[in-house]
Design a protein around this motif. Structure first.
Motif, mmCIF file in Angstrom:
data_model
loop_
_atom_site.group_PDB
_atom_site.id
_atom_site.type_symbol
_atom_site.label_atom_id
_atom_site.label_comp_id
_atom_site.label_asym_id
_atom_site.label_seq_id
_atom_site.Cartn_x
_atom_site.Cartn_y
_atom_site.Cartn_z
ATOM 1 N N UNK A 143 0.860 -1.168 0.000
ATOM 2 C CA UNK A 143 0.000 0.000 0.000
ATOM 3 C C UNK A 143 0.904 1.229 0.000
ATOM 4 N N UNK A 144 0.673 2.153 -0.921
ATOM 5 C CA UNK A 144 1.519 3.341 -1.051
ATOM 6 C C UNK A 144 0.626 4.580 -0.981
ATOM 7 N N UNK A 145 0.919 5.523 -0.070
ATOM 8 C CA UNK A 145 0.138 6.762 -0.065
ATOM 9 C C UNK A 145 0.263 7.475 -1.407
ATOM 10 N N UNK A 146 -0.844 8.028 -1.881
ATOM 11 C CA UNK A 146 -0.803 8.760 -3.139
ATOM 12 C C UNK A 146 0.248 9.863 -3.048
ATOM 13 N N UNK A 147 1.145 9.901 -4.023
ATOM 14 C CA UNK A 147 2.317 10.770 -3.966
ATOM 15 C C UNK A 147 2.508 11.464 -5.306
ATOM 16 N N UNK A 166 -5.432 15.573 3.970
ATOM 17 C CA UNK A 166 -4.279 16.451 4.090
ATOM 18 C C UNK A 166 -3.072 15.935 3.336
ATOM 19 N N UNK A 167 -2.057 16.785 3.272
ATOM 20 C CA UNK A 167 -0.855 16.500 2.484
ATOM 21 C C UNK A 167 0.375 16.808 3.327
ATOM 22 N N UNK A 205 9.701 18.710 -5.887
ATOM 23 C CA UNK A 205 9.190 18.616 -4.525
ATOM 24 C C UNK A 205 8.304 17.373 -4.440
ATOM 25 N N UNK A 206 8.321 16.759 -3.267
ATOM 26 C CA UNK A 206 7.540 15.539 -3.062
ATOM 27 C C UNK A 206 6.415 15.823 -2.078
ATOM 28 N N UNK A 207 5.187 15.614 -2.537
ATOM 29 C CA UNK A 207 3.999 15.780 -1.710
ATOM 30 C C UNK A 207 3.277 14.441 -1.632
ATOM 31 N N UNK A 208 2.770 14.136 -0.437
ATOM 32 C CA UNK A 208 2.187 12.819 -0.226
ATOM 33 C C UNK A 208 0.922 12.946 0.610
ATOM 34 N N UNK A 209 -0.094 12.151 0.238
ATOM 35 C CA UNK A 209 -1.322 12.142 1.028
ATOM 36 C C UNK A 209 -1.010 11.683 2.450
ATOM 37 N N UNK A 210 -1.512 12.428 3.413
ATOM 38 C CA UNK A 210 -1.244 12.087 4.808
ATOM 39 C C UNK A 210 -2.066 10.861 5.219
ATOM 40 N N UNK A 211 -1.398 9.912 5.868
ATOM 41 C CA UNK A 211 -2.059 8.702 6.351
ATOM 42 C C UNK A 211 -2.629 8.981 7.737
ATOM 43 N N UNK A 212 -3.877 8.602 7.953
ATOM 44 C CA UNK A 212 -4.485 8.711 9.285
ATOM 45 C C UNK A 212 -3.916 7.573 10.127
ATOM 46 N N UNK A 285 1.095 1.183 5.424
ATOM 47 C CA UNK A 285 1.439 1.954 4.240
ATOM 48 C C UNK A 285 2.955 2.139 4.152
ATOM 49 N N UNK A 286 3.510 1.751 3.020
ATOM 50 C CA UNK A 286 4.944 1.915 2.770
ATOM 51 C C UNK A 286 5.286 3.403 2.655
ATOM 52 N N UNK A 287 6.304 3.840 3.395
ATOM 53 C CA UNK A 287 6.805 5.202 3.274
ATOM 54 C C UNK A 287 8.154 5.243 2.562
ATOM 55 N N UNK A 288 9.075 4.393 2.997
ATOM 56 C CA UNK A 288 10.379 4.338 2.336
ATOM 57 C C UNK A 288 11.145 3.128 2.823
#
Length: 320
Positions: A143-147, A166-167, A205-212, A285-288
């Motif tokens: 699972x990857x946050x929309x980025x 949020x982002x 720049x890298x923007x990513x949907x914030x995970x709750x 959710x995978x971040x890195x």
């Protein structure tokens, strides 16, 4: 022991994390040579490699050891200093020497015949790319946050408006940064559409949907062995104030463990430090994945287990 071949550890002299593994290897009587090639090779140590049709040979000489580089069992690429060239040279000469060292000495050390690398430096570099990480993670089934990674301010603002939760912004590379001549870290932070200015056009720049998220998780993997810890922090980025976070061991769900294995196989890594945001619904959710991430800050039992797992990898050498 029957196999007396040495383990070569490439790291700087201040790397106390490496010392944890070296003590385990010393207890096992595994011979070890420690080298910081970015500095040692212009302060008395030497490295020679010879290539012929019939084969190759090489010698590494340090202040205390002489090593046949064709008989190295394993290479642990930990935290060597960058190749910057010897001090005392002019700027142009030093840049020339640094590049020759990177591609010469670095190339020799990355091409030792029959050695087991943890990890190979070229694979480390390829796996450090955030776009490559996200692409690989998505392909393997995380699972990857929309980025979005962009230098278009309009695209960035549009992306921010479309994320109901949020982002967050995060840099695509951990570039050294100074404010008022003091080192300054760029932490992950929440951003709003109104904060996104045309300055985005200067660079990606890298923007990513914030995970709750309910909590963060770090999963350290060594040769297929997984060590998971749950991280609870009051901060969005737990690295910001590590004195306020708490870490406890956590089981890694089997579906996540399977995808972790697939990810490391695709990038041909022996070691990886995975960061996840675990949602309130229990989704990971995978971040890195840092292919050379730090690990000695974790609970003592986890740190000890990782040190022994790394020692196991280095002691066993290449698969036969």
């Amino acid at each position: 022991m029957s196999d007396s071949r040495s383990v070569l550890v490439l790291t700087n002299p201040y790397d106390v994390t490496a010392d944890l593994v070296l003590r385990v290897l010393a207890d096992r009587r595994v011979p070890v040579v420690r080298l910081d090639p970015g500095t040692d090779l212009h302060t008395g140590s030497s490295l020679t490699a010879t290539y012929r049709t019939s084969g190759q040979r090489g010698t590494l000489r340090t202040a205390s050891r002489e090593l046949d580089t064709c008989q190295v069992r394993s290479v642990w690429v930990r935290r060597p200093s960058p190749y910057e060239g010897p001090p005392g040279l002019g700027d142009q000469e030093r840049r020339f020497a640094a590049q020759q060292a990177l591609w010469g000495s670095g190339g020799v050390l990355a091409s030792l015949p029959g050695a087991h690398y943890v990890n190979h430096p070229w694979r480390n570099r390829a796996a450090e790319s955030k776009p490559a990480q996200l692409s690989t993670a998505q392909r393997c089934g995380f699972l990857v946050p929309t980025t979005v990674i962009t230098n278009d301010p309009d695209e960035a603002r549009m992306f921010a408006t479309r994320q109901p939760g949020g982002v967050v912004y995060k840099p695509v590379w951990n570039t050294p940064y100074r404010v008022d001549e003091q080192p300054h870290s760029v932490w992950v932070r929440e951003v709003h559409e109104a904060e996104i200015t045309d300055a985005v056009s200067v660079c990606p720049h890298m923007f990513q949907a914030r995970v709750d998220k309910a909590f963060d998780a770090r999963v350290t993997v060594v040769g297929g062995r997984l060590f998971g810890v749950r991280i609870d922090s009051p901060d969005l980025d737990w690295r910001h104030r590590q004195d306020l976070m708490t870490c406890t061991p956590v089981d890694v769900p089997e579906p996540v463990a399977r995808v972790v294995a697939a990810y490391l196989t695709e990038l041909r890594l022996v070691y990886g430090a995975f960061d996840f945001a675990v949602s309130t619904a229990g989704d990971w959710y995978f971040l890195e994945c840092n292919p050379n991430g730090q690990w000695a800050w974790q609970p003592a039992e986890t740190t000890t287990a990782i040190a022994h797992a790394l020692a196991d990898q280095l002691e066993k050498g290449p698969d036969t």
